[in-house]
Design a protein around this motif. Structure first.
Motif, PDB file in Angstrom:
ATOM      1  N   TRP A 265       0.861  -1.192   0.000  1.00  0.00           N
ATOM      2  CA  TRP A 265       0.000   0.000   0.000  1.00  0.00           C
ATOM      3  C   TRP A 265       0.886   1.228   0.000  1.00  0.00           C
ATOM      4  O   TRP A 265       1.961   1.247   0.632  1.00  0.00           O
ATOM      5  CB  TRP A 265      -0.887  -0.002   1.235  1.00  0.00           C
ATOM      6  N   GLY A 266       0.483   2.272  -0.702  1.00  0.00           N
ATOM      7  CA  GLY A 266       1.200   3.541  -0.696  1.00  0.00           C
ATOM      8  C   GLY A 266       0.240   4.699  -0.571  1.00  0.00           C
ATOM      9  O   GLY A 266      -0.889   4.637  -1.072  1.00  0.00           O
ATOM     10  N   GLY A 267       0.660   5.726   0.112  1.00  0.00           N
ATOM     11  CA  GLY A 267      -0.194   6.894   0.286  1.00  0.00           C
ATOM     12  C   GLY A 267       0.581   8.043   0.892  1.00  0.00           C
ATOM     13  O   GLY A 267       1.796   8.132   0.753  1.00  0.00           O
ATOM     14  N   ILE A 268      -0.140   8.926   1.592  1.00  0.00           N
ATOM     15  CA  ILE A 268       0.448  10.101   2.228  1.00  0.00           C
ATOM     16  C   ILE A 268       0.063  10.104   3.694  1.00  0.00           C
ATOM     17  O   ILE A 268      -1.089   9.829   4.045  1.00  0.00           O
ATOM     18  CB  ILE A 268      -0.048  11.400   1.565  1.00  0.00           C
ATOM     19  N   ALA A 269       1.030  10.418   4.554  1.00  0.00           N
ATOM     20  CA  ALA A 269       0.764  10.573   5.987  1.00  0.00           C
ATOM     21  C   ALA A 269       1.497  11.804   6.488  1.00  0.00           C
ATOM     22  O   ALA A 269       2.717  11.920   6.328  1.00  0.00           O
ATOM     23  CB  ALA A 269       1.215   9.335   6.757  1.00  0.00           C
TER      24      ALA A 269
END
Length: 302
Positions: free
Chosen positions: A24-28
């Protein structure tokens, strides 16, 4: 704050892994984030990823500097936040512990210094001595009080930055959520890196420590442990004079004790806070600080 910890899985043998892995990849908190879950297919992981997205949204509503309605932004805007979340109180408690252990080198009240430099840089100049002096007058942990009823900043115009610790806390919370789902082989990178169990190839997870330019300086194995890397030059507030983003609360200037510090610990929150603090702490005091936190160790300091 980890701006240069690069995590990656490795099978070691070059053979294709027999175990599935869901990524999974995203922004935090405004930075790239990723997960690797070994031994589970993408289809099986989708409900877990949905939980991850919900948890990140909840934590963003507390710690994000990109959301005007987050708890930290509302606190900084008014100087008081009523009914703070348990998560914010937990991070502030860790901040107080680190501040004491480092004799003030770790101090989240340096945000006015950050703002002064960023404001001047936006106008194409360096801050004046008077601007720095005004910002320094707002710095001081003695002006912060917090309990379950409220967080209060006593100095008018004071503000907190949790950039040196919040990513680690978020990393820990996401790792805890994955453990609650029964997962035992995970790699979490929410700006800081945490590893548990083994990768899809059956080997221990490996991570790399990189400088702000992306050059990997050291590789190490992570076993049920977290890694955080901090560097004052990792984020430049002013490109003209290359002023970095980590400040010495005593001098009001950029942290200069270390160019880069990488720390590992059982908790990413602690590794994150210590890596930030040790960029400010004189090198000859580092051992004294670490004796207060026996679970932590310096993996690289330059």
């Amino acid at each position: 704050m980890s701006i240069s910890a690069a995590a990656f899985a490795t099978a070691g043998t070059g053979m294709a892994s027999a175990a599935p892995v869901a990524r999974w990849g995203g922004i935090a908190l405004g930075a790239s984030a990723s997960l690797q879950l070994a031994g589970i297919s993408l289809g099986e992981a989708e409900p877990i990823f949905a939980d991850i997205r919900r948890e990140l949204d909840r934590l963003e509503a507390i710690f994000s500097l990109y959301r005007s309605d987050s708890e930290i932004m509302r606190l900084n805007a008014s100087g008081k936040l009523e009914a703070p979340s348990a998560d914010l109180l937990a991070v502030l408690s860790t901040c107080a512990s680190l501040r004491g252990a480092t004799e003030g080198a770790f101090d989240p009240t340096v945000q006015p210094l950050f703002s002064a430099v960023a404001h001047a840089a936006g106008k194409g100049r360096s801050p004046s001595p008077d601007e720095i002096a005004a910002a320094r007058s707002l710095v001081g942990w003695d002006g912060v009080s917090f309990d379950t009823t409220a967080v209060t900043l006593a100095r008018k115009g004071a503000a907190l930055t949790l950039n040196g610790i919040a990513q680690g806390y978020v990393t820990d919370r996401i790792a805890a959520l994955l453990r609650a789902h029964g997962l035992t082989d995970i790699l979490v990178d929410m700006g800081e890196v945490a590893a548990m169990g083994r990768n899809a190839g059956g080997e221990l997870w490996r991570a790399g420590i990189a400088d702000p330019a992306g050059t990997v300086l050291k590789r190490l194995v992570l076993t049920d442990r977290a890694l955080a890397t901090s560097s004052p030059k990792g984020t430049l507030l002013s490109r003209e004079d290359e002023t970095g983003h980590i400040f010495d609360p005593a001098s009001g200037g950029e942290a200069s004790a270390r160019a880069l510090v990488a720390v590992s610990a059982r908790r990413a929150e602690l590794a994150d806070g210590l890596s930030t603090a040790l960029c400010v702490t004189p090198a000859d005091r580092s051992d004294a600080v670490l004796r207060r936190f026996p679970e932590a160790r310096i993996e690289l300091a330059i």
